[in-house]
Enzyme design. Sequence first.
Site, short mmCIF file in Angstrom:
data_model
loop_
_atom_site.label_atom_id
_atom_site.label_comp_id
_atom_site.label_asym_id
_atom_site.label_seq_id
_atom_site.Cartn_x
_atom_site.Cartn_y
_atom_site.Cartn_z
N GLY A 12 -7.65 22.02 33.41
CA GLY A 12 -6.45 22.33 34.21
C GLY A 12 -5.38 22.95 33.34
O GLY A 12 -5.14 22.49 32.23
N ARG A 26 0.30 34.03 16.24
CA ARG A 26 1.31 34.47 15.26
C ARG A 26 1.06 33.88 13.87
O ARG A 26 1.16 34.58 12.86
CB ARG A 26 2.72 34.06 15.75
CG ARG A 26 3.18 34.81 17.00
CD ARG A 26 4.07 35.97 16.63
NE ARG A 26 4.23 36.90 17.75
CZ ARG A 26 5.32 37.03 18.49
NH1 ARG A 26 6.36 36.25 18.27
NH2 ARG A 26 5.37 37.92 19.44
N ARG A 73 -13.21 25.34 34.10
CA ARG A 73 -14.00 24.16 33.71
C ARG A 73 -15.46 24.60 33.73
O ARG A 73 -15.90 25.24 34.68
CB ARG A 73 -13.77 23.02 34.70
CG ARG A 73 -12.37 22.45 34.65
CD ARG A 73 -12.25 21.18 35.49
NE ARG A 73 -10.97 20.50 35.27
CZ ARG A 73 -9.90 20.63 36.04
NH1 ARG A 73 -9.96 21.38 37.12
NH2 ARG A 73 -8.78 19.99 35.76
N GLY A 103 -7.86 19.42 27.77
CA GLY A 103 -7.92 17.97 27.83
C GLY A 103 -9.02 17.43 26.94
O GLY A 103 -9.75 18.21 26.29
N GLY A 105 -11.76 16.31 27.69
CA GLY A 105 -13.06 16.78 28.16
C GLY A 105 -13.48 18.03 27.37
O GLY A 105 -14.67 18.26 27.15
N ASP A 128 -1.58 15.50 32.21
CA ASP A 128 -1.91 14.10 32.53
C ASP A 128 -1.45 13.07 31.50
O ASP A 128 -1.35 11.89 31.80
CB ASP A 128 -3.43 13.95 32.72
CG ASP A 128 -3.95 14.75 33.91
OD1 ASP A 128 -3.13 15.09 34.79
OD2 ASP A 128 -5.16 15.03 33.95
N GLY A 186 14.13 5.51 39.30
CA GLY A 186 14.54 4.20 39.81
C GLY A 186 14.00 3.91 41.20
O GLY A 186 14.69 3.32 42.03
O1 F6P Z 1 -6.20 17.39 34.61
C1 F6P Z 1 -5.14 18.03 35.22
C2 F6P Z 1 -5.19 17.84 36.71
O2 F6P Z 1 -4.06 18.51 37.25
C3 F6P Z 1 -5.24 16.38 37.20
O3 F6P Z 1 -3.99 15.77 37.20
C4 F6P Z 1 -5.82 16.57 38.57
O4 F6P Z 1 -6.50 15.41 38.98
C5 F6P Z 1 -6.76 17.73 38.39
O5 F6P Z 1 -6.35 18.44 37.24
C6 F6P Z 1 -6.81 18.70 39.56
O6 F6P Z 1 -7.78 19.65 39.29
P1 F6P Z 1 -7.97 21.02 40.09
O7 F6P Z 1 -6.86 21.95 39.71
O8 F6P Z 1 -9.30 21.49 39.65
O9 F6P Z 1 -7.89 20.67 41.55
#
Ligand code: F6P
Length: 321
Positions: A12, A26, A73, A103, A105, A128, A186
Amino acid sequence: MIKSVAVLTSGGDAPGMNAAIRAVVRTGIKKGLKTFVVYEGYKGLYEGNIVEVDRNFVSDIINRGGTIINSARLPEFKEEEVRKVAVEQLRKHNIDALVVIGGDGSYMGAKRLTEMGIATIGLPGTIDNDIASTDYTIGFDTALNTICDCVDKIRDTNASHLRCTFIEVMGNHCGDLALFSGLAEGVEMVITPDHPISKDEIIERLKQLKFGFKKHALIVVSEKMFPDIYDLAKEVQVRTGFEVRAERLGHLQRGGKPSAFDRILATRCGVKAVELLLEGKSGVCVGMRKNEIVYYDIMDALKMKRDIHHELIKMLGLVNR
Ligand code: F6P
């Protein structure tokens, strides 16, 4: 000694990724390296979507959200045959080092490439904040501020109509976006994997509010805590007498120009990645601990457990509700 470096963004997108790309390109050029970008993450690497770039390629991007080199991905990157093709693509361009911004992953893919002879460094790019080897990920601060901006606006209308509103935020399986925004706003309740609240308890607490002094309520919920936030809102309305709304903030949380914090974190991580490569390091990921830029072996990093923010969770009971 490496002579060239490529950079890609994976998973993401996150605000600040562009600032990290800029820092890698750079710094690489300043240190005498040939610099390349790979479009569309590991997918582009497999397809050979690789372009050599100069310092002007990354002009005027430090302030831009998203990633100018696109992201994707590619679960198939786990397969060795797929990675072999990716390595061939890098070899075709005489690229001997790669910086992967994404991430955790994406980190495993980076480690595997290291084992196949490409010097590779991982940088933490995700909203995240779910990477244990860094206190903050690139993009978290911006997304947090975006959420706060949304909650401020929802608060106005929620209070005007004496309603209860559930606000579902991203974070995958990590509750930091919910916890931090809930504290900053809050709100009446914060519901995360580290701080779950059952449906019955939510209803009980709302009934107490309704017959107490507070006639409206905001509840921030991490995604994946309830199967459907809109169904939850309907049921809570029936069982509490509150008029209830639900908002899923969705992908707007990933957009927007990066905060100064994210730009600086991204820049520090990008510079460090190139420095580490020039020192001969590979298979490591960069992060920030107590405001210092640090690095760990990727396998060690992937085994780390994320901190649970007990102190912040405790505060909810003191200053929220
Ligand atoms: O990992 C980033 C993220 O935005 C998560 O918070 C969310 O669960 C996921 O990616 C959403 O993925 P996609 O953009 O593939 O729907």
